[in-house]
Design a protein around this motif. Sequence first.
Motif, mmCIF file in Angstrom:
data_model
loop_
_atom_site.group_PDB
_atom_site.id
_atom_site.type_symbol
_atom_site.label_atom_id
_atom_site.label_comp_id
_atom_site.label_asym_id
_atom_site.label_seq_id
_atom_site.Cartn_x
_atom_site.Cartn_y
_atom_site.Cartn_z
ATOM 1 N N ARG A 81 0.835 -1.207 0.000
ATOM 2 C CA ARG A 81 0.000 0.000 0.000
ATOM 3 C C ARG A 81 0.868 1.255 0.000
ATOM 4 O O ARG A 81 0.479 2.288 -0.549
ATOM 5 N N ILE A 106 -6.726 -4.686 -2.226
ATOM 6 C CA ILE A 106 -6.285 -3.697 -1.238
ATOM 7 C C ILE A 106 -5.985 -4.333 0.117
ATOM 8 O O ILE A 106 -4.968 -4.030 0.740
ATOM 9 N N ILE A 108 -5.002 -7.202 0.815
ATOM 10 C CA ILE A 108 -3.732 -7.942 0.732
ATOM 11 C C ILE A 108 -2.567 -6.942 0.760
ATOM 12 O O ILE A 108 -1.563 -7.159 1.442
ATOM 13 N N ARG A 109 -2.749 -5.838 0.029
ATOM 14 C CA ARG A 109 -1.669 -4.849 -0.037
ATOM 15 C C ARG A 109 -1.456 -4.126 1.286
ATOM 16 O O ARG A 109 -0.400 -3.569 1.536
ATOM 17 N N SER A 110 -2.474 -4.112 2.167
ATOM 18 C CA SER A 110 -2.312 -3.517 3.498
ATOM 19 C C SER A 110 -1.246 -4.243 4.295
ATOM 20 O O SER A 110 -0.620 -3.674 5.178
ATOM 21 N N GLU B 54 -6.669 0.267 8.430
ATOM 22 C CA GLU B 54 -6.447 -0.325 7.103
ATOM 23 C C GLU B 54 -7.219 -1.636 6.968
ATOM 24 O O GLU B 54 -7.231 -2.445 7.906
ATOM 25 N N PRO B 55 -7.842 -1.869 5.796
ATOM 26 C CA PRO B 55 -8.562 -3.139 5.615
ATOM 27 C C PRO B 55 -7.583 -4.306 5.540
ATOM 28 O O PRO B 55 -6.573 -4.212 4.847
ATOM 29 N N VAL B 56 -7.893 -5.369 6.253
ATOM 30 C CA VAL B 56 -7.000 -6.526 6.354
ATOM 31 C C VAL B 56 -7.849 -7.788 6.358
ATOM 32 O O VAL B 56 -8.943 -7.812 6.921
ATOM 33 N N ARG B 57 -7.357 -8.835 5.701
ATOM 34 C CA ARG B 57 -7.994 -10.144 5.807
ATOM 35 C C ARG B 57 -7.649 -10.733 7.173
ATOM 36 O O ARG B 57 -6.480 -11.061 7.403
ATOM 37 N N LEU B 60 -5.666 -13.928 7.422
ATOM 38 C CA LEU B 60 -4.266 -13.932 6.992
ATOM 39 C C LEU B 60 -3.391 -13.160 7.970
ATOM 40 O O LEU B 60 -2.320 -12.669 7.608
ATOM 41 N N GLN B 108 -14.668 -3.305 3.994
ATOM 42 C CA GLN B 108 -13.872 -2.810 2.867
ATOM 43 C C GLN B 108 -14.417 -1.458 2.388
ATOM 44 O O GLN B 108 -13.656 -0.529 2.111
ATOM 45 N N VAL B 127 -12.360 -1.284 -5.679
ATOM 46 C CA VAL B 127 -12.059 -1.620 -4.279
ATOM 47 C C VAL B 127 -12.800 -2.887 -3.842
ATOM 48 O O VAL B 127 -12.256 -3.718 -3.119
#
Lengths: 274, 157
Positions: A81, A106, A108-110, B54-57, B60, B108, B127
């Motif tokens: 990011r 996005i 993933i990029r975070s 920040e958006p995060v999975r 993961l 998101q 997005v």
Amino acid sequence: MKPPPFDYVAPSSVSDATQALREHGEDAKVLAGGQSLIPLLSLRLARPTVLVDLNRVTELTGVTVDDAAGTTTIGAMTRHRTLERDREIARTVPLLTAAAPYIGHIAIRSRGTIGGSLSHADPAAELPAIAVALDATIVTTTREIAASEFFDGYFTTALASDEIVTAVRFPVAAPGTKATVKEVARRHGDFAMVAVAAQRSPDGDARISLINVADRPVRAREAEAALRDGASIEDAAELATRDLDPVSDLHATAAYRRAVAKTLVKRALAEVAA
Amino acid sequence: MNVELTVNGAARSGDTEPRKTLADFLREDLGLTGTHLGCEHGVCGACTVLVDGEPVRSCLMLAVQASGASITTIEGLAADGDLNPLQQAMRESHGFQCGFCTPGFLMQATALLAENPKATEAEIREVLSGNLCRCTGYETIVNGVLRATGVEVTTHG
């Protein structure tokens, strides 16, 4: 779909991280952004006994531009990011800015990091090809490695088991440099079926790197030299792709990959033409 | 290992194995089952939460990695039980059917609107491309987020 058990250490310095890797040997694995490693754990394709998490090592993040030396140094734990949003990167390494939106999605990029992507060495990933195209220098805990010497094949690098990438150093692009990435993927955000990174500078310098057409990034040096000597886009694209020997898989045959690669080289070169 | 973090503005803590993902920790240890797990390997986006904005999975990321972080989950959107403007807009657009993917889409979209409150339809589609929905065909979800930006959206049906 749960990771197998492992021990976990989160050192706060590079030296402590190296020490942890030395202690635990081949069974330890470095955790950077985790966007490839954690799925591998969940799918039980990787079973390290110890994870050495670099996310608390603050000295590994950040972007430093040295205009006098003509270098931009990016800490290994710098997130995708940041590559996407950082204005100094856009000014000095525009090919990274062009590549970042293609890296996963996005969220993933975070988390994903430049050092992690290079160390993972997925031939379908964008950043290894950018490093090779720009003759980046990969700085590790013990030495500096030219990007062209770093990638040894599928998911394989020159790194020793107790060696950590600490930063990546790129040459600063000349003002007026144009850069682009062109990619064909089955779905937006997927790994590339084939992709091309290209850059032209006002002095005529040309860079072309192809993604997912071999077991590592492929630099099209012959085509770059021809472009410097004034070759047409059509001729450069032929030179860049005529010797490719990509694999056939579920998603594309080798012939299709080669045809797509040539088309993408043409599109990329048209976009970065002076 | 002990994990101390802030979730939806409240200090929370728990004792967890290192291998537990943030998603499982939120659901099993903190009882916040609004975060859904679809694929558990970072493809579907259902488990998306905000980590320090920040958006995060969350499938993961390990729970132990979230120590010291500030997390926002779907439970953090409706203050005092009132739907927030995004949730209200999604409701008005019929932006969900079975609802399984909804928490990920909303988190998101929350991240997007925080950064860009006037996002265009093209930006919204870009997005949201990291989130999968198997019911709606996405149109009503995109319309819902677009409506939350203040755009008048005609809803069909």
